[in-house]
Design an enzyme around this catalytic site. Structure first.
Site, PDB file in Angstrom:
ATOM      1  N   GLU A  40       9.974  15.041 -35.199  1.00 39.82           N
ATOM      2  CA  GLU A  40       9.895  15.150 -36.475  1.00 39.82           C
ATOM      3  C   GLU A  40      10.630  14.169 -37.063  1.00 39.82           C
ATOM      4  O   GLU A  40      10.412  13.952 -38.356  1.00 39.82           O
ATOM      5  CB  GLU A  40      10.047  16.802 -36.923  1.00 39.82           C
TER       6      GLU A  40
ATOM      7  N   GLU B 189      13.891  25.706 -14.675  1.00 39.48           N
ATOM      8  CA  GLU B 189      15.026  25.804 -15.258  1.00 39.48           C
ATOM      9  C   GLU B 189      16.098  26.282 -14.276  1.00 39.48           C
ATOM     10  O   GLU B 189      17.220  26.346 -14.891  1.00 39.48           O
ATOM     11  CB  GLU B 189      14.841  27.000 -16.454  1.00 39.48           C
TER      12      GLU B 189
END
EC number: 4.2.1.126
Length: 302
Positions: free
Chosen positions: A85, A116
């Site tokens: 953004e 992960e």
């Protein structure tokens, strides 16, 4: 890394939602809403730590460095979301703020099992970006124990980059690997262990704070207006015209004409109007003022 999951705050059961499975829809919503209201209060408690992170990021930007978010699952997605953004909101280069996810870009849509759990993957992802001491790395993990994040933060510190660990548990393992830990304690989730809820909301709020504050400090706002918005479509062009008019008081036609003369650069258009200069002259004024519009205008008015 050996602590039991159930001992973590993020894995504890919420006494206010014990009967949620048999509750009516409106009661479920009320329970969730009441719990969500606690999130902003928890964020308020860690504002000094968030400020420290902002200072790291601002210094990185001033020295030509980058902000790198990284995490797994929801945590990683929130970092990517904040990063992507920045270019449309602040006209930044896509390289300036980046988000990394355990398992790569494809993991944003579909989980990559086991990614992960490997600290070396975090190290390799940062090496692939040619991380330098001028960058700031923010590792995000609600549990505060994700190996991918731990490995990345440890490597980042080893080369002199500034590091921040964002979690939702006290004494988080990732905090030990960072220059600054941010442990925002939102309490147990409405659905036990579902950290996409309150934990995710808290982390989104904090990431928004860090990136937005850093960009404001760089001069990408005039009062509370987005003066570095990237004009990439008609909606944003209309927004840009509105911003120019609010700051300069000129007509719609004048704002549009100047924006187009300024090659759709809002900052340049504002300085052109406020100082009655050409595009080239306005760009020079902005360069001399390090991109700060008010300073550029004040330098002419002196």
């Amino acid at each position: 890394m050996e602590e039991k999951l159930e001992l973590l705050t993020t894995e504890s059961r919420n006494e206010h939602s014990m009967q949620i499975d048999t509750a009516k829809p409106m009661d479920i919503l009320r329970i969730m809403n009441e719990q969500d209201q606690l999130v902003a209060l928890a964020v308020n408690e860690v504002l000094p730590e968030v400020e420290a992170a902002v200072k790291f990021v601002f210094e990185s930007f001033k020295n030509g460095g980058r902000l790198i978010y990284l995490g797994a699952g929801t945590s990683g997605r929130l970092g990517v979301l904040d990063a992507v953004e920045c270019p449309p909101t602040f006209s930044t280069d896509p390289e300036m703020v980046q988000g990394l996810m355990a398992g790569g870009e494809g993991a944003f849509i579909k989980a990559v099992e086991g990614a992960e759990d490997d600290p070396e993957l975090g190290v390799n992802d940062l090496k692939a970006l040619d991380l330098t001491k001028h960058d700031t790395v923010i590792g995000i993990a609600a549990s505060g124990r994700t190996p991918y994040v731990i490995g990345a933060l440890s490597y980042a510190r080893s080369i002199g980059a500034k590091t921040v660990a964002l979690s939702c548990n006290k004494n988080a393992a990732i905090s030990k690997e960072a220059d600054q830990g941010i442990e925002v304690i939102v309490g147990p989730e409405v659905l036990t262990g579902s950290t996409r809820l309150k934990s995710g909301t808290a982390h989104k709020m904090i990431l928004n704070m860090i990136s937005t504050s850093s960009m404001i400090l760089l001069g990408k706002a005039y009062d509370n207006l987005m003066i570095d918005v990237h004009v990439s479509n008609q909606k944003l062009k209309e927004r840009a015209i509105g911003i120019i008019r609010k700051i300069t008081g000129v007509s719609y036609e004048m704002a549009l004409e100047t924006l187009e003369k300024a090659d759709l650069q809002v900052k340049t258009a504002i300085v052109m109007i406020k100082t009655n200069t050409t595009k080239q002259e306005a760009e020079q004024l902005l360069a001399e003022a390090n991109g700060y519009v008010k300073t550029a205008i004040q330098n002419v008015e002196k």
